[in-house]
Design an enzyme around this catalytic site. Structure first.
Site, PDB file in Angstrom:
ATOM      1  N   GLY A  12      -9.449  31.756  32.770  1.00 24.45           N
ATOM      2  CA  GLY A  12      -9.018  30.477  32.187  1.00 24.45           C
ATOM      3  C   GLY A  12      -9.977  29.365  32.563  1.00 24.45           C
ATOM      4  O   GLY A  12     -10.429  29.295  33.702  1.00 24.45           O
ATOM      5  N   ARG A  73     -11.287  36.386  28.892  1.00 22.60           N
ATOM      6  CA  ARG A  73     -10.648  37.219  29.928  1.00 22.60           C
ATOM      7  C   ARG A  73     -11.137  38.663  29.803  1.00 22.60           C
ATOM      8  O   ARG A  73     -10.404  39.606  30.078  1.00 22.60           O
ATOM      9  CB  ARG A  73      -9.130  37.139  29.816  1.00 22.60           C
ATOM     10  CG  ARG A  73      -8.578  35.740  30.099  1.00 22.60           C
ATOM     11  CD  ARG A  73      -7.098  35.776  30.420  1.00 22.60           C
ATOM     12  NE  ARG A  73      -6.532  34.445  30.535  1.00 22.60           N
ATOM     13  CZ  ARG A  73      -6.553  33.711  31.639  1.00 22.60           C
ATOM     14  NH1 ARG A  73      -7.133  34.169  32.715  1.00 22.60           N
ATOM     15  NH2 ARG A  73      -5.999  32.509  31.665  1.00 22.60           N
ATOM     16  N   ASP A 104      -9.449  35.303  40.669  1.00 20.80           N
ATOM     17  CA  ASP A 104      -9.267  36.643  41.226  1.00 20.80           C
ATOM     18  C   ASP A 104      -9.817  37.742  40.297  1.00 20.80           C
ATOM     19  O   ASP A 104     -10.476  38.674  40.756  1.00 20.80           O
ATOM     20  CB  ASP A 104      -7.763  36.832  41.446  1.00 20.80           C
ATOM     21  CG  ASP A 104      -7.465  38.076  42.243  1.00 20.80           C
ATOM     22  OD1 ASP A 104      -8.060  38.236  43.315  1.00 20.80           O
ATOM     23  OD2 ASP A 104      -6.654  38.895  41.773  1.00 20.80           O
ATOM     24  N   THR A 127      -9.995  28.077  39.978  1.00 22.11           N
ATOM     25  CA  THR A 127      -8.730  28.305  39.286  1.00 22.11           C
ATOM     26  C   THR A 127      -7.789  27.147  39.536  1.00 22.11           C
ATOM     27  O   THR A 127      -7.661  26.668  40.667  1.00 22.11           O
ATOM     28  CB  THR A 127      -8.008  29.618  39.673  1.00 22.11           C
ATOM     29  OG1 THR A 127      -6.674  29.560  39.171  1.00 22.11           O
ATOM     30  CG2 THR A 127      -7.929  29.862  41.170  1.00 22.11           C
ATOM     31  N   ASP A 129      -4.824  27.456  39.550  1.00 27.67           N
ATOM     32  CA  ASP A 129      -3.667  28.009  40.269  1.00 27.67           C
ATOM     33  C   ASP A 129      -3.803  27.868  41.798  1.00 27.67           C
ATOM     34  O   ASP A 129      -2.823  28.006  42.521  1.00 27.67           O
ATOM     35  CB  ASP A 129      -3.479  29.490  39.916  1.00 27.67           C
ATOM     36  CG  ASP A 129      -3.301  29.724  38.425  1.00 27.67           C
ATOM     37  OD1 ASP A 129      -2.900  28.775  37.720  1.00 27.67           O
ATOM     38  OD2 ASP A 129      -3.565  30.843  37.959  1.00 27.67           O
ATOM     39  N   ASP A 131      -4.908  29.917  43.912  1.00 29.50           N
ATOM     40  CA  ASP A 131      -4.336  31.100  44.567  1.00 29.50           C
ATOM     41  C   ASP A 131      -5.384  32.070  45.104  1.00 29.50           C
ATOM     42  O   ASP A 131      -5.086  33.245  45.333  1.00 29.50           O
ATOM     43  CB  ASP A 131      -3.401  31.835  43.575  1.00 29.50           C
ATOM     44  CG  ASP A 131      -4.123  32.288  42.313  1.00 29.50           C
ATOM     45  OD1 ASP A 131      -5.318  31.992  42.176  1.00 29.50           O
ATOM     46  OD2 ASP A 131      -3.477  32.918  41.453  1.00 29.50           O
ATOM     47  N   ARG A 173       0.698  30.488  37.247  1.00 26.76           N
ATOM     48  CA  ARG A 173       0.863  31.930  37.271  1.00 26.76           C
ATOM     49  C   ARG A 173       1.780  32.360  38.419  1.00 26.76           C
ATOM     50  O   ARG A 173       2.816  31.754  38.596  1.00 26.76           O
ATOM     51  CB  ARG A 173      -0.505  32.600  37.358  1.00 26.76           C
ATOM     52  CG  ARG A 173      -0.475  34.012  36.825  1.00 26.76           C
ATOM     53  CD  ARG A 173      -1.849  34.553  36.659  1.00 26.76           C
ATOM     54  NE  ARG A 173      -2.197  34.657  35.270  1.00 26.76           N
ATOM     55  CZ  ARG A 173      -3.363  35.076  34.841  1.00 26.76           C
ATOM     56  NH1 ARG A 173      -4.302  35.387  35.694  1.00 26.76           N
ATOM     57  NH2 ARG A 173      -3.596  35.188  33.578  1.00 26.76           N
TER      58      ARG A 173
HETATM   59  O1  F6P Z   1      -4.827  31.199  35.628  1.00 22.54           O
HETATM   60  C1  F6P Z   1      -4.841  29.943  35.018  1.00 22.54           C
HETATM   61  C2  F6P Z   1      -3.723  29.831  34.015  1.00 22.54           C
HETATM   62  O2  F6P Z   1      -3.749  28.517  33.479  1.00 22.54           O
HETATM   63  C3  F6P Z   1      -2.329  30.167  34.527  1.00 22.54           C
HETATM   64  O3  F6P Z   1      -1.762  29.116  35.266  1.00 22.54           O
HETATM   65  C4  F6P Z   1      -1.618  30.501  33.248  1.00 22.54           C
HETATM   66  O4  F6P Z   1      -0.524  31.370  33.464  1.00 22.54           O
HETATM   67  C5  F6P Z   1      -2.679  31.187  32.443  1.00 22.54           C
HETATM   68  O5  F6P Z   1      -3.933  30.733  32.955  1.00 22.54           O
HETATM   69  C6  F6P Z   1      -2.631  30.920  30.968  1.00 22.54           C
HETATM   70  O6  F6P Z   1      -3.633  31.660  30.356  1.00 22.54           O
HETATM   71  P1  F6P Z   1      -4.143  31.458  28.871  1.00 22.54           P
HETATM   72  O7  F6P Z   1      -4.966  30.210  28.824  1.00 22.54           O
HETATM   73  O8  F6P Z   1      -4.952  32.678  28.605  1.00 22.54           O
HETATM   74  O9  F6P Z   1      -2.931  31.320  28.006  1.00 22.54           O
END
Ligand code: F6P
Length: 344
Positions: A12, A73, A104, A127, A129, A131, A173
């Site tokens: 992301g 991704r 990660d 990130t 997140d 995390d 997440r």
């Molecule tokens: O890992 C970053 C994040 O924004 C998470 O918080 C969320 O669950 C996910 O990516 C959303 O992913 P996408 O942009 O692929 O919908």
């Protein structure tokens, strides 16, 4: 001929990536390297698609959100033959080293490429997140939480005017950092995070008390929080290329709001901030953190210190083994549960 460093951003997007690319390019050029961008994450290395990078190209990127290299991704370990394609591109482009910026998943791939193929890889932690292990913070987090706090405060205005309970769902997440920091910084009345089972009786008691006292209440929930009483969302079992559950349609905010309204009889509304919290200009903190870890990545390449991730540890920029940063997520722990007891 100058040695070449390839840079990619995976997973992301988040604010801070452009400052990190810029920091890496500035520092690498100072050392005498040339840089090239691989487009759209690991997909760029699989397919050999590149974009030029230079000090002039990245100069004003420090104030821009997203990633100028594009992202995806893509997991090269998912489809047979793609790892070999990555190795072939590395060779074909004449790369001396690869700097992989990601969370990660992206860094997990970097870890394996270093471990299994001795590829000259260095990682940069990103990130929203927050995390990732072995780094105090990841860029993207500060900007995302800052935006979520703004949103939470705006919801409080409506909550206050209409005497409602307002529920804000944030991303993050499987880690509750975004919800927790947003809740604390916006003076929420209750926060739901995935790491801690929600005591619904306690939640309803606190909401009723807050509403009785000030005629409104704010709840911040993580998209991945668990409330057995409200069940699971529709898309819980959908997974991405790295096997992670896609949480976007889980509707935690909506279902918590419905639960609260039903149990308390107080009018309740919810809002989902979604990707709005992941875009836009990076905060000062993320500009500086991105710049410094990007620069550190170039230092690690120059030192031949591969298989490392540029990290912020106790306010110092250091290299840590990539494998120590991946595999296990940094989630909200007991120390923070104690903070929650005081705050909410
Ligand atoms: O890992 C970053 C994040 O924004 C998470 O918080 C969320 O669950 C996910 O990516 C959303 O992913 P996408 O942009 O692929 O919908």
């Amino acid at each position: 001929m100058k040695k070449k460093i390839g840079i990619l951003t995976g997973g992301g997007d988040c604010p801070g990536l452009n400052p990190a690319i810029r920091g890496c390019v500035y520092s690498a050029e100072k050392y005498g390297y040339e840089c090239v961008g691989l487009t759209d994450g690991w997909k760029g290395l699989v397919e050999g698609t590149t974009t030029p990078l230079s000090r002039e190209i990245v100069e004003y990127s420090i104030m821009k959100g997203g990633t100028m290299l594009g992202t995806s991704r893509t997991n090269p370990y998912k489809n047979e033959g793609n790892v070999e394609k990555c190795l072939a591109t590395f060779k074909k482009l004449g790369l001396h080293a690869l700097v992989a910026m990601g969370g990660d998943d992206t860094l997990g791939v970097a870890t394996k490429l270093y471990r299994d193929h001795k590829l000259n890889v260095v990682g940069v932690p990103k990130t929203m997140d927050n995390d990732l292990n072995v780094t105090d913070y990841t860029f993207g987090f500060d900007t995302s939480v800052t935006r979520a706090v703004d949103a939470a405060q705006a919801l409080q205005d409506t909550g206050n005017s209409h005497h409602r309970v307002m529920v804000l769902e944030v991303m993050g997440r499987h880690a509750g950092w975004v919800a927790l920091y947003t809740g604390i910084a916006a003076a929420a009345d209750f926060v739901c995070i995935p790491e801690r089972a929600i005591d619904t009786a306690d939640m309803l008691k606190k909401i009723r008390a807050a509403h009785a006292r000030k005629r409104f209440a704010l709840v911040v929930t993580s998209e991945a929080a668990e409330l057995p009483e409200v069940g699971e969302g529709a898309s819980k079992r959908e997974v991405d290329q790295f096997g992670h559950a896609i949480l976007k349609d889980r509707g935690m905010g909506e279902r918590i709001a419905q639960f609260i309204e039903k149990q308390t009889g107080i009018e309740t509304r919810h809002a989902v901030i979604g990707h709005m919290q992941r875009g836009g200009a990076p905060t000062l903190f993320d500009r500086m953190l991105g710049t410094r870890v990007g620069m550190k990545a170039a230092d690690l390449v120059h030192a031949g210190d591969f298989g490392k991730m540029a990290a912020l540890v106790n306010n110092k920029y250091v290299g840590v083994p990539l494998e120590s940063a991946t595999g296990e997520l940094k989630t909200v722990n007991k120390e923070w549960f104690d903070v929650m007891e005081v705050m909410f």
